[in-house]
Design a protein around this motif. Structure first.
Motif, PDB file in Angstrom:
ATOM      1  N   GLY A   1      40.006 -18.829  11.179  1.00  0.00           N
ATOM      2  CA  GLY A   1      40.732 -18.890   9.916  1.00  0.00           C
ATOM      3  C   GLY A   1      40.039 -19.699   8.833  1.00  0.00           C
ATOM      4  N   VAL A   2      38.866 -20.233   9.127  1.00  0.00           N
ATOM      5  CA  VAL A   2      38.092 -20.881   8.053  1.00  0.00           C
ATOM      6  C   VAL A   2      37.640 -19.775   7.086  1.00  0.00           C
ATOM      7  CG1 VAL A   2      35.906 -22.068   7.558  1.00  0.00           C
ATOM      8  CG2 VAL A   2      37.351 -22.841   9.441  1.00  0.00           C
ATOM      9  N   PRO A   3      37.774 -19.998   5.777  1.00  0.00           N
ATOM     10  CA  PRO A   3      37.430 -18.921   4.845  1.00  0.00           C
ATOM     11  C   PRO A   3      35.941 -18.587   4.841  1.00  0.00           C
ATOM     12  CG  PRO A   3      38.021 -20.926   3.651  1.00  0.00           C
ATOM     13  CD  PRO A   3      38.325 -21.173   5.084  1.00  0.00           C
ATOM     14  N   LEU A   4      35.667 -17.312   4.809  1.00  0.00           N
ATOM     15  CA  LEU A   4      34.288 -16.811   4.819  1.00  0.00           C
ATOM     16  C   LEU A   4      34.074 -15.863   3.657  1.00  0.00           C
ATOM     17  CD1 LEU A   4      33.247 -15.381   8.315  1.00  0.00           C
ATOM     18  CD2 LEU A   4      32.346 -17.406   7.188  1.00  0.00           C
ATOM     19  N   LEU A   5      32.861 -15.907   3.090  1.00  0.00           N
ATOM     20  CA  LEU A   5      32.413 -14.854   2.189  1.00  0.00           C
ATOM     21  C   LEU A   5      31.429 -13.998   2.960  1.00  0.00           C
ATOM     22  CD1 LEU A   5      31.398 -16.399  -1.247  1.00  0.00           C
ATOM     23  CD2 LEU A   5      33.529 -15.252  -0.626  1.00  0.00           C
ATOM     24  N   GLU A   6      31.575 -12.695   2.870  1.00  0.00           N
ATOM     25  CA  GLU A   6      30.520 -11.828   3.401  1.00  0.00           C
ATOM     26  C   GLU A   6      29.808 -11.212   2.208  1.00  0.00           C
ATOM     27  OE1 GLU A   6      31.199  -9.195   6.758  1.00  0.00           O
ATOM     28  OE2 GLU A   6      29.907  -7.693   5.835  1.00  0.00           O
ATOM     29  N   ILE A   7      28.506 -11.443   2.156  1.00  0.00           N
ATOM     30  CA  ILE A   7      27.703 -10.971   1.022  1.00  0.00           C
ATOM     31  C   ILE A   7      26.692  -9.962   1.559  1.00  0.00           C
ATOM     32  CG2 ILE A   7      26.154 -11.665  -0.851  1.00  0.00           C
ATOM     33  CD1 ILE A   7      27.426 -14.554  -0.411  1.00  0.00           C
ATOM     34  N   VAL A   8      26.834  -8.710   1.130  1.00  0.00           N
ATOM     35  CA  VAL A   8      25.992  -7.635   1.659  1.00  0.00           C
ATOM     36  C   VAL A   8      24.984  -7.217   0.593  1.00  0.00           C
ATOM     37  CG1 VAL A   8      26.003  -5.320   2.673  1.00  0.00           C
ATOM     38  CG2 VAL A   8      27.977  -6.831   2.999  1.00  0.00           C
ATOM     39  N   SER A   9      23.709  -7.216   0.976  1.00  0.00           N
ATOM     40  CA  SER A   9      22.682  -6.819   0.005  1.00  0.00           C
ATOM     41  C   SER A   9      22.413  -5.334   0.098  1.00  0.00           C
ATOM     42  CB  SER A   9      21.380  -7.575   0.269  1.00  0.00           C
ATOM     43  OG  SER A   9      20.620  -6.894   1.256  1.00  0.00           O
ATOM     44  N   GLU A  10      21.775  -4.792  -0.911  1.00  0.00           N
ATOM     45  CA  GLU A  10      21.218  -3.449  -0.844  1.00  0.00           C
ATOM     46  C   GLU A  10      19.976  -3.500   0.049  1.00  0.00           C
ATOM     47  OE1 GLU A  10      22.115  -0.386  -2.677  1.00  0.00           O
ATOM     48  OE2 GLU A  10      23.960  -1.553  -2.545  1.00  0.00           O
ATOM     49  N   PRO A  11      19.562  -2.356   0.616  1.00  0.00           N
ATOM     50  CA  PRO A  11      18.326  -2.353   1.425  1.00  0.00           C
ATOM     51  C   PRO A  11      17.110  -2.397   0.507  1.00  0.00           C
ATOM     52  CG  PRO A  11      19.284  -0.162   1.374  1.00  0.00           C
ATOM     53  CD  PRO A  11      20.220  -1.040   0.611  1.00  0.00           C
ATOM     54  N   ASP A  12      16.963  -3.478  -0.225  1.00  0.00           N
ATOM     55  CA  ASP A  12      15.941  -3.568  -1.276  1.00  0.00           C
ATOM     56  C   ASP A  12      14.707  -4.361  -0.872  1.00  0.00           C
ATOM     57  OD1 ASP A  12      17.397  -2.064  -2.999  1.00  0.00           O
ATOM     58  OD2 ASP A  12      18.167  -3.735  -4.193  1.00  0.00           O
ATOM     59  N   MET A  13      14.726  -4.966   0.321  1.00  0.00           N
ATOM     60  CA  MET A  13      13.587  -5.809   0.692  1.00  0.00           C
ATOM     61  C   MET A  13      12.588  -5.014   1.513  1.00  0.00           C
ATOM     62  SD  MET A  13      16.111  -8.938   1.327  1.00  0.00           S
ATOM     63  CE  MET A  13      17.508  -7.843   1.218  1.00  0.00           C
ATOM     64  N   ARG A  14      11.303  -5.303   1.285  1.00  0.00           N
ATOM     65  CA  ARG A  14      10.250  -4.500   1.905  1.00  0.00           C
ATOM     66  C   ARG A  14       9.343  -5.314   2.823  1.00  0.00           C
ATOM     67  NH1 ARG A  14      13.268  -1.517   0.834  1.00  0.00           N
ATOM     68  NH2 ARG A  14      13.321   0.214  -0.649  1.00  0.00           N
ATOM     69  N   SER A  15       9.699  -6.574   3.081  1.00  0.00           N
ATOM     70  CA  SER A  15       8.905  -7.374   4.014  1.00  0.00           C
ATOM     71  C   SER A  15       9.772  -8.522   4.514  1.00  0.00           C
ATOM     72  CB  SER A  15       7.655  -7.928   3.324  1.00  0.00           C
ATOM     73  OG  SER A  15       8.038  -8.933   2.395  1.00  0.00           O
ATOM     74  N   PRO A  16       9.420  -9.082   5.677  1.00  0.00           N
ATOM     75  CA  PRO A  16      10.162 -10.245   6.173  1.00  0.00           C
ATOM     76  C   PRO A  16      10.141 -11.394   5.162  1.00  0.00           C
ATOM     77  CG  PRO A  16       8.806  -9.351   7.930  1.00  0.00           C
ATOM     78  CD  PRO A  16       8.428  -8.620   6.679  1.00  0.00           C
ATOM     79  N   GLU A  17       9.042 -11.557   4.434  1.00  0.00           N
ATOM     80  CA  GLU A  17       8.949 -12.636   3.455  1.00  0.00           C
ATOM     81  C   GLU A  17       9.923 -12.427   2.297  1.00  0.00           C
ATOM     82  OE1 GLU A  17       7.839 -15.577   3.577  1.00  0.00           O
ATOM     83  OE2 GLU A  17       7.018 -15.196   5.568  1.00  0.00           O
ATOM     84  N   GLU A  18      10.090 -11.173   1.876  1.00  0.00           N
ATOM     85  CA  GLU A  18      11.067 -10.895   0.819  1.00  0.00           C
ATOM     86  C   GLU A  18      12.477 -11.194   1.318  1.00  0.00           C
ATOM     87  OE1 GLU A  18       8.713  -7.459  -1.765  1.00  0.00           O
ATOM     88  OE2 GLU A  18      10.749  -7.069  -1.064  1.00  0.00           O
ATOM     89  N   ALA A  19      12.726 -10.869   2.588  1.00  0.00           N
ATOM     90  CA  ALA A  19      14.053 -11.146   3.156  1.00  0.00           C
ATOM     91  C   ALA A  19      14.312 -12.646   3.158  1.00  0.00           C
ATOM     92  CB  ALA A  19      14.138 -10.583   4.574  1.00  0.00           C
ATOM     93  N   ARG A  20      13.278 -13.394   3.517  1.00  0.00           N
ATOM     94  CA  ARG A  20      13.415 -14.841   3.527  1.00  0.00           C
ATOM     95  C   ARG A  20      13.655 -15.375   2.114  1.00  0.00           C
ATOM     96  NH1 ARG A  20      10.211 -19.075   6.609  1.00  0.00           N
ATOM     97  NH2 ARG A  20      10.848 -20.978   5.599  1.00  0.00           N
ATOM     98  N   ALA A  21      12.900 -14.849   1.157  1.00  0.00           N
ATOM     99  CA  ALA A  21      13.049 -15.307  -0.227  1.00  0.00           C
ATOM    100  C   ALA A  21      14.461 -15.017  -0.734  1.00  0.00           C
ATOM    101  CB  ALA A  21      12.008 -14.625  -1.121  1.00  0.00           C
ATOM    102  N   TYR A  22      14.974 -13.840  -0.370  1.00  0.00           N
ATOM    103  CA  TYR A  22      16.331 -13.481  -0.783  1.00  0.00           C
ATOM    104  C   TYR A  22      17.356 -14.441  -0.161  1.00  0.00           C
ATOM    105  CZ  TYR A  22      20.832 -11.053  -0.644  1.00  0.00           C
ATOM    106  OH  TYR A  22      22.171 -10.767  -0.725  1.00  0.00           O
ATOM    107  N   ALA A  23      17.208 -14.669   1.154  1.00  0.00           N
ATOM    108  CA  ALA A  23      18.187 -15.532   1.853  1.00  0.00           C
ATOM    109  C   ALA A  23      18.131 -16.953   1.299  1.00  0.00           C
ATOM    110  CB  ALA A  23      17.907 -15.517   3.358  1.00  0.00           C
ATOM    111  N   GLU A  24      16.924 -17.441   1.021  1.00  0.00           N
ATOM    112  CA  GLU A  24      16.790 -18.802   0.495  1.00  0.00           C
ATOM    113  C   GLU A  24      17.355 -18.904  -0.914  1.00  0.00           C
ATOM    114  OE1 GLU A  24      13.141 -20.787   2.993  1.00  0.00           O
ATOM    115  OE2 GLU A  24      12.670 -19.949   1.032  1.00  0.00           O
TER     116      GLU A  24
END
Lengths: 93, 483
Positions: free
Chosen positions: B151-174
């Motif tokens: 019951g702790v409040p959560l946000l779920e944030i869904v991205s578009e499949p826009d990243m083309r490398s693990p590094e881009e995924a990391r940059a997005y998450a950071e």
């Protein structure tokens, strides 16, 4: 139409163990319920927005404040199984 | 068969930093003795009714604004049904077809410049409880359940499949973490689970427009693990395709120890959540006025702050980037700056000595033993010539270790810079007398020789000599000395 497979699937999702006879009975019964409700399909709902709630309410809030908690001992005393302050459950997968 | 390109989308869950849970007044704090933050509502006892925490809506709207989303005027809650002991109700209250916000984006820096990553949707939901296993979920004899987190409040944030490398995924998450942290609505601590990242990844032949079959990777507990898990999974998928095989759509778990992703076997039949509108909660209407009110409370976000540091303080882009990576670092920097208005000097200390000691002791900057007032005091001591820049580092370490004020440390340890020319002259004469060869080298034009002599003076004064004075007196001493 409800098939035998539908009933087995729903029973599994609900963690219900059904006998052969029960599966047969429920297949028929659930089929009849759906048949009965299908009369609604005759209505033209083209311009009717989907209903989100049966009551004419919106924006019912509480303020963000901590209230009273239950006594963990009292709660855990109702648990089928426990260990220390945890609920204990069978392996999941 | 040529090269393959990965296609990555991320689903990020952030726990909101409210006092109480999303639908009941139980505490939403992290930790706590097991099963103490519980009440009839979050335990799913019969006959209870959830009531929405207003702050959760405000926080979600704030996140949606910070992530450039369109906020729904009308949204509602739905039941996601699944049978698992982390949720005592056997369903999770979430949002399905009418999420709170959609169509957002954020921007990341890549090798090829700025890139916009789309955000598909943001919705609010309740967190599940915590399960403890002995070993892994598949081998444990039984599991233990703690419902504090339920019951702790959560946000779920869904991205578009826009990243083309693990590094881009990391940059997005950071970047996402940084933006959410700036708004102050979540701690975003991956190690405490208040930020959780799931990755969807597929590969396709380079140039192809169609998406390949994707897998979902769970149990990624750090940004580094995210990169490693994606690298592994991409390689695995490409190897299968090159062998003429087919990818199976499935959920996989990242095994940090072995460095592999493994299929997550589950008895639950393929996602059959039977969503339906939550009858216990009326719909949510978010007016334009309410959104504007939240907007007025929105703090400066990372990109704006970074640009301001360059524009207003004249800092290099690199400094501005480091100082705005988290809100706390920027706040600390600005607190120092109010007391000692020399941006580049403060920046050097915050990114240098302070960052080094914080890292070494695994301390958050908000808990820094050196307060902004103390750093400012120390910098003034350097300006006044009380301590040299070099000794200041020693003082800084001591302040960091003990929390004492710089003046007190300087006094206690006798670290005051020696500016007394007569005292220094005696030492310098000794150094000149003891190193005739080096002195001769200097006379022949070897500038480097002077550095050695300065070093000797510093050594015998334990670094306390004023370097400018030593430099001048040494030169004078050598010139005046009879050959």
């Amino acid at each position: 139409m409800i098939t035998r497979k539908d009933v087995e699937h729903v029973a599994l999702l609900g963690r219900l163990e059904l006998s052969e006879e029960e599966i047969e009975v429920y297949t028929k019964q659930l089929g009849r319920i759906l048949d009965y409700a299908s009369v609604l399909n005759e209505l033209d709902t083209e311009n009717v927005p989907p209903m989100a709630h049966v009551l004419p309410l919106q924006n019912v809030f509480r303020q963000d404040a901590v209230g009273r908690h239950l006594d963990p001992e009292a709660v855990l005393s109702h648990a089928p199984d426990r260990e220390d302050r945890f609920f204990r459950v069978p392996r999941l997968v | 068969m040529g090269k393959y390109e990965p296609v990555i989308g991320l689903e990020i869950h952030a726990e909101l930093k409210t006092e109480s849970k999303i639908f009941c007044p139980s505490s939403a704090r992290f930790g706590g003795e097991p099963n103490t933050y519980i009440c009839p509502v979050c335990l799913g006892l019969p006959g209870v009714l959830p009531v929405l925490n207003k702050k959760v809506v405000e926080y979600a709207v704030m996140a949606a604004l910070a992530l450039n989303c369109e906020i729904a005027r009308f949204c509602k809650f739905d039941r996601k049904n699944y049978y698992y002991p982390d949720l005592p109700k056997n369903y999770q209250i979430s949002q399905y077809d009418l999420p709170l916000a959609q169509y957002g984006f954020l921007e990341i820096d890549t090798e090829n410049g700025r890139k916009r990553i789309g955000i598909t949707r943001i919705h609010i939901e309740e967190d599940a409880g915590k399960l403890l296993h002995q070993g892994t979920v598949t081998t444990t004899p039984y599991s233990l359940v703690d419902y504090n987190r339920t019951g702790v409040p959560l946000l779920e944030i869904v991205s578009e499949p826009d990243m083309r490398s693990p590094e881009e995924a990391r940059a997005y998450a950071e970047k996402l973490r940084s933006i959410i942290q700036f708004t102050g609505i979540s701690d975003c601590k991956m190690e405490e689970g208040s930020l959780r990242v799931d990755a969807n990844v597929s590969v396709r032949p380079l140039g192809s427009k169609e998406l390949g079959v994707k897998t979902e990777i769970k149990n990624v507990n750090s940004f580094r693990a995210l990169v490693r898990a994606l690298e592994y999974e991409i390689e695995r998928q490409v190897a299968i395709l090159k062998d003429g095989g087919r990818i199976v759509q499935e959920t996989r778990t990242w095994d940090e120890g072995k460095g592999v992703t493994l299929p997550l076997r589950s008895k639950e039949e393929a996602h059959d959540y039977r969503y339906f509108p939550e009858p216990d909660l009326p719909p949510l209407v978010i007016t334009k006025e309410w959104v504007e009110e939240v907007y007025r409370g929105l703090p400066e976000l990372p990109d704006a702050r970074r640009e301001r540091y360059v524009r207003e303080y004249g800092l290099p882009a690199y400094d501005a980037g480091v100082l705005t990576a988290s809100r706390e670092v920027g706040d600390y920097f600005e607190a120092c700056l109010r007391l000692y208005p020399q941006p580049k000097t403060v920046s050097n200390w915050v990114m240098g000595e302070l960052a080094r000691l914080l890292n070494a002791t695994n301390t958050e900057i908000a808990d820094s033993p050196v307060k902004p007032e103390q750093l400012a005091d120390l910098l003034r001591l350097i300006d006044k010539g009380v301590v040299s820049g070099k000794i200041a580092k020693t003082v800084f370490e001591e302040v960091f270790r003990t929390g004492k004020d710089p003046q007190a440390v300087v006094k206690e340890q006798g670290l005051v810079q020696i500016t007394d020319e007569a005292a220094l002259k005696t030492i310098i004469d000794e150094v000149i007398a003891a190193n005739p060869k080096v002195v001769a080298d200097y006379r022949e034009g070897k500038e480097k020789a002077l550095g050695f002599l300065i070093g000797q003076v510093m050594k015998s004064t334990k670094g306390k000599a004023n370097p400018a004075i030593v430099n001048r007196l040494l030169k004078e001493g050598i010139e005046n000395k009879e050959i």
